[in-house]
Design an enzyme around this catalytic site. Structure first.
Site, PDB file in Angstrom:
ATOM      1  N   ASP A 286      61.743 -75.593 103.979  1.00 47.27           N
ATOM      2  CA  ASP A 286      60.386 -76.070 104.227  1.00 47.27           C
ATOM      3  C   ASP A 286      60.289 -77.519 103.748  1.00 47.27           C
ATOM      4  OD1 ASP A 286      59.158 -73.962 105.536  1.00 47.27           O
ATOM      5  OD2 ASP A 286      58.716 -72.892 103.677  1.00 47.27           O
TER       6      ASP A 286
ATOM      7  N   ARG B 253      50.229 -58.728  99.178  1.00 47.59           N
ATOM      8  CA  ARG B 253      49.378 -58.640  97.989  1.00 47.59           C
ATOM      9  C   ARG B 253      48.248 -57.631  98.207  1.00 47.59           C
ATOM     10  NH1 ARG B 253      47.466 -64.025 100.040  1.00 47.59           N
ATOM     11  NH2 ARG B 253      49.139 -65.189  99.063  1.00 47.59           N
TER      12      ARG B 253
ATOM     13  N   GLU C 151      53.504 -71.619 121.552  1.00 40.93           N
ATOM     14  CA  GLU C 151      54.871 -71.781 121.058  1.00 40.93           C
ATOM     15  C   GLU C 151      55.747 -70.668 121.641  1.00 40.93           C
ATOM     16  OE1 GLU C 151      54.478 -73.043 116.837  1.00 40.93           O
ATOM     17  OE2 GLU C 151      56.311 -71.875 116.571  1.00 40.93           O
TER      18      GLU C 151
ATOM     19  N   ARG D   4      67.929 -71.502 116.838  1.00 42.02           N
ATOM     20  CA  ARG D   4      66.893 -70.965 117.699  1.00 42.02           C
ATOM     21  C   ARG D   4      66.031 -72.140 118.108  1.00 42.02           C
ATOM     22  NH1 ARG D   4      66.440 -67.159 121.187  1.00 42.02           N
ATOM     23  NH2 ARG D   4      64.378 -66.228 121.293  1.00 42.02           N
TER      24      ARG D   4
ATOM     25  N   ARG E  90      52.920 -67.941 118.962  1.00 42.71           N
ATOM     26  CA  ARG E  90      51.709 -68.416 118.287  1.00 42.71           C
ATOM     27  C   ARG E  90      50.922 -69.317 119.223  1.00 42.71           C
ATOM     28  NH1 ARG E  90      54.726 -70.009 112.547  1.00 42.71           N
ATOM     29  NH2 ARG E  90      56.162 -71.259 113.760  1.00 42.71           N
TER      30      ARG E  90
ATOM     31  N   TYR F  46      67.116 -73.021 106.138  1.00 42.08           N
ATOM     32  CA  TYR F  46      65.732 -72.779 106.573  1.00 42.08           C
ATOM     33  C   TYR F  46      64.805 -73.414 105.536  1.00 42.08           C
ATOM     34  CZ  TYR F  46      62.111 -69.727 108.770  1.00 42.08           C
ATOM     35  OH  TYR F  46      61.018 -69.226 109.428  1.00 42.08           O
TER      36      TYR F  46
ATOM     37  N   ARG G  44      59.753 -64.418 103.145  1.00 38.80           N
ATOM     38  CA  ARG G  44      58.945 -65.635 103.102  1.00 38.80           C
ATOM     39  C   ARG G  44      57.457 -65.299 103.027  1.00 38.80           C
ATOM     40  NH1 ARG G  44      60.886 -70.466 105.282  1.00 38.80           N
ATOM     41  NH2 ARG G  44      59.000 -70.836 106.500  1.00 38.80           N
TER      42      ARG G  44
END
Ligand code: FAD
Ligand code: UDP
Length: 368
Positions: A349, A175, A299, A248, A279, A347, A171
């Site tokens: 988005d 770069r 979190e 989860r 996070r 999963y 995901r």
């Protein structure tokens, strides 16, 4: 029967479907067991700061149709997600890019970074990655894996990185430019005024009932509509007859602070295993807020047990196989459509949920 569709779940999937069906002249009732609209995209207003109650939500897509669709309900800002990773007192840029490589090894040029990563991959010597750990090392080498991936991943998922599917780490972009944009997609942003503007606008003039659990009032609710769209957990729908799918969960600790700027960025990831949260979000930065106060959210990943919120499907082989058994049962159900992150055990988005719901809505009119 008062309604054509009973839509179970006021998340993005349910709201898009309800909107499209209503546009085609169908009468819809949307219900949710929660007390609010939007499913996991829901935002709570804290004196002008839109708190992402169920974790950071950044809309991103390459699909112009999806982007134009959501923008027809609410204007999006130009927020670009550039999370930071905190590891043992040092800050690194994400996703893995030239800034990260400079912070990690002091290199300035793409060729220098590539050389280090290639050497680490060669030394590791795995050619066909079979799990997340192998996939991660094969992408970015051992240093980044150990500092920025292993600890975060193992606390996030509550299992070893060697027991997780490789696709999860794919995901994240890799770069060799100095570009901290977490997503490669052409379009990205946050609805101005928060996500509720989007979901409320989708169901404007549609009947909605909150605090209504479909599975606890099934017989009565089924009397109300010709067809059902179910966006809850597929295993729960079928009474867990083949066993429980694994999820989860997360715990969110929201805090209002008197400072106007706590961490200088919307998202900071904590990649050390010893830090119990993954996070910290500082919500005002999603919308360039200038309030005098701030709201942050820690979190904490957590095991999932029945009754808890199932935030993430665990798409390993064992669970995917179990899901396929439920999906076969779902295929045999007439007048019930299953869709969304929980009913498809995917999963997904948000942009994928919007696209899937639009597609499913179109298919259902073709049939009816
Ligand atoms: P949900 O939003 O889960 O909605 C399903 C609804 O069904 C819920 O409101 C639930 O209460 C209701 N329901 C379930 N069972 C019943 C029942 N029996 N009776 C009545 N109601 C029921 N996506 C992105 O694109 N960008 C991001 O940055 C991003 N960040 C995320 C961060 C976190 C922590 C999480 C968990 C997800 C994130 N996502 C993100 C994914 C995004 O949340 C989902 O793609 C999307 O919200 C799924 O929509 P949905 O309608 O399928 O499911
Ligand atoms: N990940 C990581 N370190 C990070 C961020 C992400 O190892 O700092 C890994 C982790 O395994 C995570 C996956 O990448 O589950 C996907 O990250 P993403 O940010 O897409 O997760 P989500 O926002 O869906 O929780």
């Amino acid at each position: 029967m008062q309604y054509d569709y009973l839509i179970v779940g006021a998340g993005l999937y349910g709201c898009v479907f309800a909107h499209e069906a209503t546009k085609k002249g169908k009468k819809c009732l949307v219900i949710d067991k929660r007390s609010h609209i939007g499913g996991n995209t829901y935002c709570e207003d804290h004196d002008g700061i839109h708190v992402h109650k169920y974790g950071a939500h950044i809309f991103h897509t390459n699909d112009k149709t999806v982007w134009d669709y959501v923008n027809s309900f609410v204007e999006f800002n130009r927020y670009t997600n550039s999370p930071l990773a905190y590891h043992q007192g040092k800050i690194y840029n994400l996703p893995f890019n030239m800034n990260t490589f400079h912070q990690m090894w002091g290199v300035h040029k793409p060729d220098e970074a590539k050389k280090i990563i290639d050497e680490q991959i060669a030394e590791y010597g795995v050619t066909k990655p079979k799990n997340l750990e192998e996939q991660a090392i094969n992408l970015v080498g051992i240093d980044i894996y150990e500092k920025l991936i292993k600890g975060y991943t193992e606390k996030q998922w509550g299992r070893k990185a060697t027991e997780l599917p490789p696709f999860i780490i794919k995901r994240l972009p890799l770069r060799f430019t100095f570009n901290n944009n977490y997503f490669n997609d052409k379009y990205q942003g946050i609805p101005i005024g928060g996500y509720n503007k989007l979901t409320e606008s989708l169901v404007k003039d549609i009947d909605v009932r909150f605090n209504t659990d479909y599975l606890k009032n099934r017989a009565e609710l089924d009397q109300l509509a010709k067809s059902v769209l179910f966006t809850g957990q597929i295993d729960e729908y079928f009474g867990y007859q083949f066993g429980h799918l694994e999820y989860r969960s997360l715990k969110f600790e929201h805090e209002r602070l008197k400072t106007d700027n706590f961490q200088g960025n919307a998202v900071v990831n904590y990649t050390d295993f010893s830090v119990p949260y993954t996070r910290i979000l500082e919500h005002k930065h999603f919308e360039f807020g200038t309030q005098k106060h701030t709201v942050i959210t820690k979190e904490y990943p957590s095991d999932w047990k029945p009754g808890m919120e199932p935030y993430y499907p665990v798409n390993d082989e064992k669970n995917n196989q179990l899901y396929r058994k439920y999906a076969l049962l779902a295929d045999q159900k007439e007048n019930v459509i299953f869709g969304g992150r929980l009913a498809e055990y995917k999963y997904y988005d948000m942009h994928q949920v919007v696209a899937a719901s639009l597609k499913k809505a179109r298919e259902s009119y073709d049939r009816s």
